[in-house]
Design a protein around this motif. Structure first.
Motif, PDB file in Angstrom:
ATOM      1  N   ARG A  86      70.739  -5.964  69.316  1.00 33.01           N
ATOM      2  CA  ARG A  86      70.982  -5.027  70.438  1.00 33.01           C
ATOM      3  C   ARG A  86      72.166  -5.668  71.455  1.00 33.01           C
ATOM      4  NH1 ARG A  86      65.514  -5.437  72.940  1.00 33.01           N
ATOM      5  NH2 ARG A  86      65.327  -7.287  72.068  1.00 33.01           N
ATOM      6  N   MET A 101      73.929  -0.636  72.194  1.00 33.65           N
ATOM      7  CA  MET A 101      74.236  -0.412  70.880  1.00 33.65           C
ATOM      8  C   MET A 101      73.140  -1.251  70.224  1.00 33.65           C
ATOM      9  SD  MET A 101      77.556  -2.269  68.805  1.00 33.65           S
ATOM     10  CE  MET A 101      78.768  -0.763  69.331  1.00 33.65           C
ATOM     11  N   TYR A 120      81.091  -6.254  66.448  1.00 38.36           N
ATOM     12  CA  TYR A 120      80.338  -5.256  67.057  1.00 38.36           C
ATOM     13  C   TYR A 120      80.297  -5.634  68.795  1.00 38.36           C
ATOM     14  CZ  TYR A 120      77.573  -4.146  62.831  1.00 38.36           C
ATOM     15  OH  TYR A 120      77.564  -3.624  61.620  1.00 38.36           O
ATOM     16  N   TYR A 124      81.790  -2.783  71.619  1.00 35.73           N
ATOM     17  CA  TYR A 124      81.123  -2.488  72.531  1.00 35.73           C
ATOM     18  C   TYR A 124      81.958  -2.697  74.055  1.00 35.73           C
ATOM     19  CZ  TYR A 124      76.971  -1.788  75.598  1.00 35.73           C
ATOM     20  OH  TYR A 124      76.435  -1.283  76.721  1.00 35.73           O
ATOM     21  N   SER A 127      84.400  -0.122  74.508  1.00 35.68           N
ATOM     22  CA  SER A 127      83.749   1.257  74.748  1.00 35.68           C
ATOM     23  C   SER A 127      83.275   1.246  76.245  1.00 35.68           C
ATOM     24  CB  SER A 127      82.622   1.493  73.752  1.00 35.68           C
ATOM     25  OG  SER A 127      81.485   0.769  74.215  1.00 35.68           O
TER      26      SER A 127
END
Length: 390
Positions: A86, A101, A120, A124, A127
């Motif tokens: 997470r 996420m 990842y 993130y 983003s």
């Protein structure tokens, strides 16, 4: 976040203790009032601290209270377990910002886990649209034997002998720190949870394994090599089932949530009456969540499985109580959601296996932070590192 040691200390105390006056900060930090006031003024000018009203007073002029400005900086918090990761953006008041996420990322026997984790996190961060200089840092909680000082996980995420902390910092462009998931959960409970202001507390991380974070005399106890708290591997049975550590009879292979999932699947296949359903495509995480949800809804089979697990955990806790004599034991992590179901069988085992005088003085508590504790602990890890980085 580059500041002088004094300013970093002020930020840290305002993060943990919320509103404080200049006089209170001066006393806590053992610094003169003028130097403390000067540092506060500079932090206000930098947009990191703000005036937050006045403290109560029994007489005389009320002192100005200062607090940290939540949106001055941001933290990327990462909570990992054996199957799922997470990632959440938070402000300096531990408020989630934007969406979390959640990705499936298996750690065991997965050489691609580290590059995927980096990908990842970078995805993130991008983003969020937030410039990297606005991040206080990235805090990551993960299972495994972790040397916090060297930034190495000896169990998962092999960085080829390089410091995992340094590699992640280099690949993300943001200061990164790592710690064991159970240690971070204990930190979260101590700083912001039910263990706040308690000096001797054992925090149990109920998850795929059964972790332990130990607060001893108000400090997180890590042991000689930093590996203290491997509660999952207390030998409690003569079972021949092999544990992930290579030993037999460990608590993990008797009572962890992963074992509960396996027993549930076997029971369903054998025709046990239950609201639980299972297909070969179900991920262990989905089955585990379904078991806890069914138990809280009154499913007898689910309650039976968790009660059996709770009794065995209680047996292991009896050993822990005899050694550590804690004031409190906190049930936290993923499994805290079924804490009320676990309490009775745990207490039953303690009554059977523990010396009455010891167990009578140990309080069993259920976390209010629950599954969010690791994410909060990851934020604490970043804030704790502020002074160390100066």
């Amino acid at each position: 976040m580059k500041n002088s040691p004094l300013k970093s200390q002020i930020i840290k105390h305002l993060y943990f203790d919320k509103g404080l006056s200049c006089a209170e900060l001066s006393e806590i930090l053992d610094k003169s009032l003028p130097s403390t006031a000067k540092a506060i003024a500079e932090l206000i000018e930098d947009g990191l601290v703000m005036e937050d009203g006045y403290a109560r007073s029994s007489g005389g002029r009320r002192p100005q209270v200062y607090s940290i400005k939540g949106d001055a900086m941001y933290i990327i918090t990462v909570a990992m377990d054996q199957f799922t990761t997470r990632i959440q953006l938070t402000d300096l008041l531990n408020n989630p910002v934007g969406d979390m996420m959640v990705v499936e990322l298996q750690l065991m026997d997965n050489p691609d886990a580290l590059p995927k984790l980096i990908s990842y996190i970078n995805q993130y961060v991008k983003s969020t649209g937030i410039p990297k200089d606005k991040f206080a840092g990235i805090g990551i909680g993960m299972p495994g034997f972790i040397n916090v000082i060297e930034g190495v996980n000896y169990t998962h995420l092999d960085a080829g002998g390089e410091s995992l902390t340094h590699l992640l910092t280099q690949e993300t462009g943001i200061p990164t720190c790592i710690d064991n998931d159970s240690s971070l959960i204990a930190l979260a409970e101590q700083r912001f949870g039910i263990a706040k202001n308690r000096k001797d507390v054992m925090v149990i991380n109920l998850g795929w394994g059964i972790g332990l974070g130990m607060i001893v005399n108000d400090d997180l106890y890590r042991g000689h090599n930093g590996f203290a708290g491997e509660f999952s591997h207390i030998p409690i049975s003569d079972s021949n089932a092999l544990c992930s550590c290579g030993k037999r009879g460990c608590l993990e292979i008797e009572a962890s949530l992963l074992v509960v999932v396996q027993k549930a699947i076997e029971g369903i296949k054998e025709g046990r009456v239950s609201s639980l359903k299972y297909t070969e495509e179900n991920h262990p995480k989905l089955v585990g969540d379904a078991i806890m949800e069914a138990a809280n809804a009154g499913d007898q089979f689910a309650i039976e499985l968790l009660s059996d697990s709770g009794y065995k955990i209680g047996k292991a806790l009896a050993i822990l109580i005899h050694i550590m004599n804690p004031a409190s034991i906190v049930l936290s992590g993923r499994g805290a959601v079924v804490g009320k179901i676990l309490l009775a069988p745990i207490q039953q085992a303690l009554n059977k296996y523990c010396i009455p005088r010891l167990v009578a003085s140990t309080e069993l508590l259920i976390s209010e932070l629950g599954f969010d504790a690791e994410l909060i602990g990851a934020a604490i890890l970043v804030m704790e590192s502020l002074v160390c980085d100066q």
